[in-house]
Design a protein around this motif. Structure first.
Motif, PDB file in Angstrom:
ATOM      1  N   GLU A 110       1.002  -1.156  -0.289  1.00  0.00           N
ATOM      2  CA  GLU A 110      -0.038  -0.177   0.047  1.00  0.00           C
ATOM      3  C   GLU A 110       0.988   1.143   0.209  1.00  0.00           C
ATOM      4  O   GLU A 110       0.645   2.460  -0.869  1.00  0.00           O
ATOM      5  N   VAL A 111       2.016   1.524   0.320  1.00  0.00           N
ATOM      6  CA  VAL A 111       2.883   2.329   0.802  1.00  0.00           C
ATOM      7  C   VAL A 111       3.376   2.849  -0.578  1.00  0.00           C
ATOM      8  O   VAL A 111       3.563   3.386  -1.100  1.00  0.00           O
ATOM      9  N   ALA A 112       3.695   1.149  -1.428  1.00  0.00           N
ATOM     10  CA  ALA A 112       4.978   1.379  -2.814  1.00  0.00           C
ATOM     11  C   ALA A 112       3.688   2.019  -3.702  1.00  0.00           C
ATOM     12  O   ALA A 112       4.055   2.695  -4.781  1.00  0.00           O
ATOM     13  N   ILE A 113       2.003   1.588  -3.298  1.00  0.00           N
ATOM     14  CA  ILE A 113       1.725   2.254  -4.405  1.00  0.00           C
ATOM     15  C   ILE A 113       1.612   3.825  -4.583  1.00  0.00           C
ATOM     16  O   ILE A 113       1.107   4.010  -5.065  1.00  0.00           O
ATOM     17  N   ALA A 114       1.343   4.453  -2.847  1.00  0.00           N
ATOM     18  CA  ALA A 114       1.055   5.074  -2.992  1.00  0.00           C
ATOM     19  C   ALA A 114       1.798   6.327  -3.567  1.00  0.00           C
ATOM     20  O   ALA A 114       2.019   7.608  -4.185  1.00  0.00           O
ATOM     21  N   SER A 115       3.340   5.885  -3.680  1.00  0.00           N
ATOM     22  CA  SER A 115       4.523   6.657  -4.069  1.00  0.00           C
ATOM     23  C   SER A 115       4.377   6.252  -5.455  1.00  0.00           C
ATOM     24  O   SER A 115       4.847   6.924  -6.060  1.00  0.00           O
ATOM     25  N   TYR A 116       4.493   4.797  -6.061  1.00  0.00           N
ATOM     26  CA  TYR A 116       3.702   5.004  -7.306  1.00  0.00           C
ATOM     27  C   TYR A 116       3.198   5.792  -7.864  1.00  0.00           C
ATOM     28  O   TYR A 116       3.379   6.740  -9.286  1.00  0.00           O
ATOM     29  N   ASP A 149     -11.963   2.100 -15.360  1.00  0.00           N
ATOM     30  CA  ASP A 149     -11.269   3.227 -13.851  1.00  0.00           C
ATOM     31  C   ASP A 149     -10.342   2.296 -12.657  1.00  0.00           C
ATOM     32  O   ASP A 149     -10.013   2.470 -11.323  1.00  0.00           O
ATOM     33  N   ALA A 150     -10.058   0.806 -13.094  1.00  0.00           N
ATOM     34  CA  ALA A 150      -9.491   0.161 -11.817  1.00  0.00           C
ATOM     35  C   ALA A 150      -8.854   0.523 -11.332  1.00  0.00           C
ATOM     36  O   ALA A 150      -7.292   1.590 -12.515  1.00  0.00           O
ATOM     37  N   PRO A 151      -7.965   1.056 -10.333  1.00  0.00           N
ATOM     38  CA  PRO A 151      -6.549   1.410  -9.767  1.00  0.00           C
ATOM     39  C   PRO A 151      -6.051   0.583  -9.487  1.00  0.00           C
ATOM     40  O   PRO A 151      -5.767  -0.634  -9.566  1.00  0.00           O
ATOM     41  N   THR A 152      -4.656   1.264  -8.785  1.00  0.00           N
ATOM     42  CA  THR A 152      -3.235   0.783  -9.338  1.00  0.00           C
ATOM     43  C   THR A 152      -3.278  -0.238  -7.504  1.00  0.00           C
ATOM     44  O   THR A 152      -3.932   0.173  -6.668  1.00  0.00           O
ATOM     45  N   ARG A 153      -3.199  -1.518  -8.038  1.00  0.00           N
ATOM     46  CA  ARG A 153      -3.342  -2.283  -6.519  1.00  0.00           C
ATOM     47  C   ARG A 153      -3.180  -4.318  -6.599  1.00  0.00           C
ATOM     48  O   ARG A 153      -2.639  -4.022  -7.916  1.00  0.00           O
ATOM     49  N   THR A 181      -0.464  -4.475  -9.847  1.00  0.00           N
ATOM     50  CA  THR A 181      -0.374  -4.057 -10.871  1.00  0.00           C
ATOM     51  C   THR A 181      -0.791  -2.473 -11.263  1.00  0.00           C
ATOM     52  O   THR A 181      -1.180  -1.995 -10.213  1.00  0.00           O
ATOM     53  N   ALA A 182      -0.202  -1.626 -12.141  1.00  0.00           N
ATOM     54  CA  ALA A 182      -1.027  -0.224 -12.825  1.00  0.00           C
ATOM     55  C   ALA A 182      -1.717  -0.292 -12.855  1.00  0.00           C
ATOM     56  O   ALA A 182      -2.534  -1.322 -14.040  1.00  0.00           O
ATOM     57  N   GLY A 183      -3.123   0.630 -12.364  1.00  0.00           N
ATOM     58  CA  GLY A 183      -3.976   0.019 -12.292  1.00  0.00           C
ATOM     59  C   GLY A 183      -4.591   0.524 -14.026  1.00  0.00           C
ATOM     60  O   GLY A 183      -3.513   1.114 -14.699  1.00  0.00           O
TER      61      GLY A 183
END
Ligand code: PGA
Length: 247
Positions: A110-116, A149-153, A181-183
């Motif tokens: 989750e931290v990685a997704i937010a910084s990506y 609109d599938a988000p990065t997750r 994956t990138a959303g």
């Protein structure tokens, strides 16, 4: 969607490399969303060769990782970052620190997704996405069904994706089951997209993706709805008679 039909995989790879080069020439600090998988490997080889012949300053290029397995040890050679580094980042000589990575080793996803997402916003989004087509119609690991609109997750791979990735890792039991994956929200917002599709086994899913109904069940079909998409397909993937959807 524009279709460029190529005779074979080598021609497809050269065409893809030429188009990636065009983007780099126009914008030396372009953000390039770069798929791993077998299909784009020829394009990356061609690109590295072209750049060896005619060097360019790639010190500001921003490659962006598309997806990554979870639950791997840091030095596991199955990591998609490792593959991306070996296949494209290192051969091109792009500084590793330029890469916008997804879920680096051991990081909380989750931290990685937010910084990506923050890094992508700061970079102004994706200039060019270079994508392959999954046998189940996925883009990255946006497994069906996936809304536009599938988000990065984090995702769990479908049995079909596990089976198709088994060849890379010496058996289905070695394929990690979870990934980030990138959303589709990020992928579909790319200013330009190259969808690379090669080989007869992709023919059926390619037709569903580009000429079938736009549906979450074929995530790549969302590409029919956006501007700036070019499909590079070889004759084996395209087949003799099908028609491409436009719009
Ligand atoms: P491939 O993978 O290029 O190895 O066929 C494409 C994908 O599964 O996204």
């Amino acid at each position: 969607m524009d279709l460029v039909l190529l005779d074979d995989y080598d021609a497809l790879s050269r065409e893809a490399a030429a188009r990636i080069l065009e983007t780099i020439a126009v914008k030396p600090d372009a953000t390039l969303l770069l798929a791993t998988g077998e299909t784009p490997m020829g394009a990356y080889r061609e690109l590295a060769e072209a750049l060896a012949r005619n060097p360019r300053d790639l010190s500001r290029l921003r490659p962006v990782q598309l997806d990554e397995y979870l639950d791997l040890e840091a030095d596991d050679d199955r990591s998609l970052w490792g593959w991306m580094e070996r296949a494209v980042v290192r051969p091109l000589g792009v500084p590793t620190g330029n890469v916008i990575r997804l879920a680096a080793d051991g990081e909380d996803p989750e931290v990685a997704i937010a910084s990506y997402e923050a890094a992508l916003r700061a970079a102004g989004g994706i200039d060019l996405a270079v994508l392959g087509l999954g046998p189940n119609g996925h883009l990255g690991f946006n497994e069906p069904p996936a809304p536009a609109d599938a988000p990065t997750r984090t995702v769990t791979l479908t049995p079909e994706s596990v089976a198709s990735n088994a060849r890379y890792w010496g058996g289905a039991e070695r394929v990690p089951r979870r990934a980030v994956t990138a959303g589709l929200d990020i992928i579909l917002a790319a200013r330009r997209t190259l969808l690379l599709v090669s080989g007869e086994p992709k023919r059926h899913i390619l037709q569903r993706a580009v000429a079938g109904p736009v549906t979450p069940d074929v995530p790549a079909s969302w590409l029919q709805r956006i501007e700036g998409v070019t499909l590079l397909a070889d004759r084996a993937a395209w087949g003799p008679s099908a028609a491409v959807g436009r719009g």
